[in-house]
Design a protein around this motif. Structure first.
Motif, PDB file in Angstrom:
ATOM      1  N   GLY A   1       0.996  -1.100   0.081  1.00  0.00           N
ATOM      2  CA  GLY A   1      -0.163   0.031   0.423  1.00  0.00           C
ATOM      3  C   GLY A   1       0.899   0.918  -0.220  1.00  0.00           C
ATOM      4  N   ILE A   2       1.320   1.312   0.674  1.00  0.00           N
ATOM      5  CA  ILE A   2       2.634   2.320   0.700  1.00  0.00           C
ATOM      6  C   ILE A   2       3.439   2.487  -0.258  1.00  0.00           C
ATOM      7  N   ALA A   3       3.595   1.508  -1.142  1.00  0.00           N
ATOM      8  CA  ALA A   3       4.477   1.489  -2.133  1.00  0.00           C
ATOM      9  C   ALA A   3       3.285   1.936  -3.638  1.00  0.00           C
ATOM     10  N   ARG A   4       2.573   1.709  -3.206  1.00  0.00           N
ATOM     11  CA  ARG A   4       1.511   2.308  -4.685  1.00  0.00           C
ATOM     12  C   ARG A   4       1.611   3.638  -4.033  1.00  0.00           C
ATOM     13  N   LEU A   5       1.518   4.141  -3.141  1.00  0.00           N
ATOM     14  CA  LEU A   5       1.542   5.508  -2.761  1.00  0.00           C
ATOM     15  C   LEU A   5       2.166   6.316  -3.681  1.00  0.00           C
ATOM     16  N   VAL A   6       3.123   5.491  -2.632  1.00  0.00           N
ATOM     17  CA  VAL A   6       4.758   6.555  -3.457  1.00  0.00           C
ATOM     18  C   VAL A   6       4.705   6.388  -5.295  1.00  0.00           C
ATOM     19  N   TRP A   7       5.116   4.843  -5.977  1.00  0.00           N
ATOM     20  CA  TRP A   7       5.342   4.808  -6.805  1.00  0.00           C
ATOM     21  C   TRP A   7       4.695   4.977  -7.624  1.00  0.00           C
ATOM     22  N   GLY A   8       3.090   4.401  -7.212  1.00  0.00           N
ATOM     23  CA  GLY A   8       1.823   4.298  -8.322  1.00  0.00           C
ATOM     24  C   GLY A   8       1.945   5.024  -8.876  1.00  0.00           C
TER      25      GLY A   8
END
Length: 148
Positions: free
Chosen positions: A60-67
């Motif tokens: 979820g954090i990865a999608r927030l940052v790199w999504g």
């Protein structure tokens, strides 16, 4: 685009894994089924549930940052904040059963003692609260994904 698809897939896999192992805990944590094998299994299920929750959070954090949507696309939505608040509540609700399952396993390994029936009932209530909250998070996510 491929990276976003991989992140979304792993995120979805983590959600499904979390639901399966939480449901398994809810099914097994019953007074009438409590025995040594169930205590061991509950501890194992909870560990996998915890790993799924961590993977869910990290993806979820990865999608927030790199999504694709970017951080602004997520944080601007009130539903995102509702979803995150519900997730935090679910995590907090999971702490008591996690510590309880670990304590039960430690007592079982040390003395062979099974948990008290009233404690099993109480722990099941905590697991059921989580089990009822997770679908609400999913419903909020669906509305959020549809731009509402």
């Amino acid at each position: 685009m491929t990276f976003e698809a991989v992140l979304a897939s792993v995120h979805l896999l983590a959600i499904l894994t979390l639901v399966v192992f939480l449901s398994s805990q809810a099914a097994l944590c019953r007074v009438e089924w409590m025995n040594a094998a169930v205590v061991q299994r509950l501890a194992r299920l909870d560990m996998i549930y915890g790993i799924a929750a961590i993977v869910l959070l990290l993806t979820g954090i990865a999608r927030l940052v790199w999504g694709v949507k970017g951080m602004g696309g997520y944080v601007a939505s009130p539903l995102f904040h509702i979803k995150m608040t519900l997730f935090v509540i679910a995590v907090l609700l999971s702490l008591k059963p996690t510590f309880t399952f670990r304590r039960w396993k430690k007592a079982l390994d040390a003395t062979g003692q099974l948990p008290a029936l009233e404690e099993v009932k109480q722990t099941r209530k905590w697991v059921m609260w989580q089990s009822h909250l997770v679908p609400v998070i999913a419903v909020v996510a669906v509305f959020w994904a549809r731009g509402m």
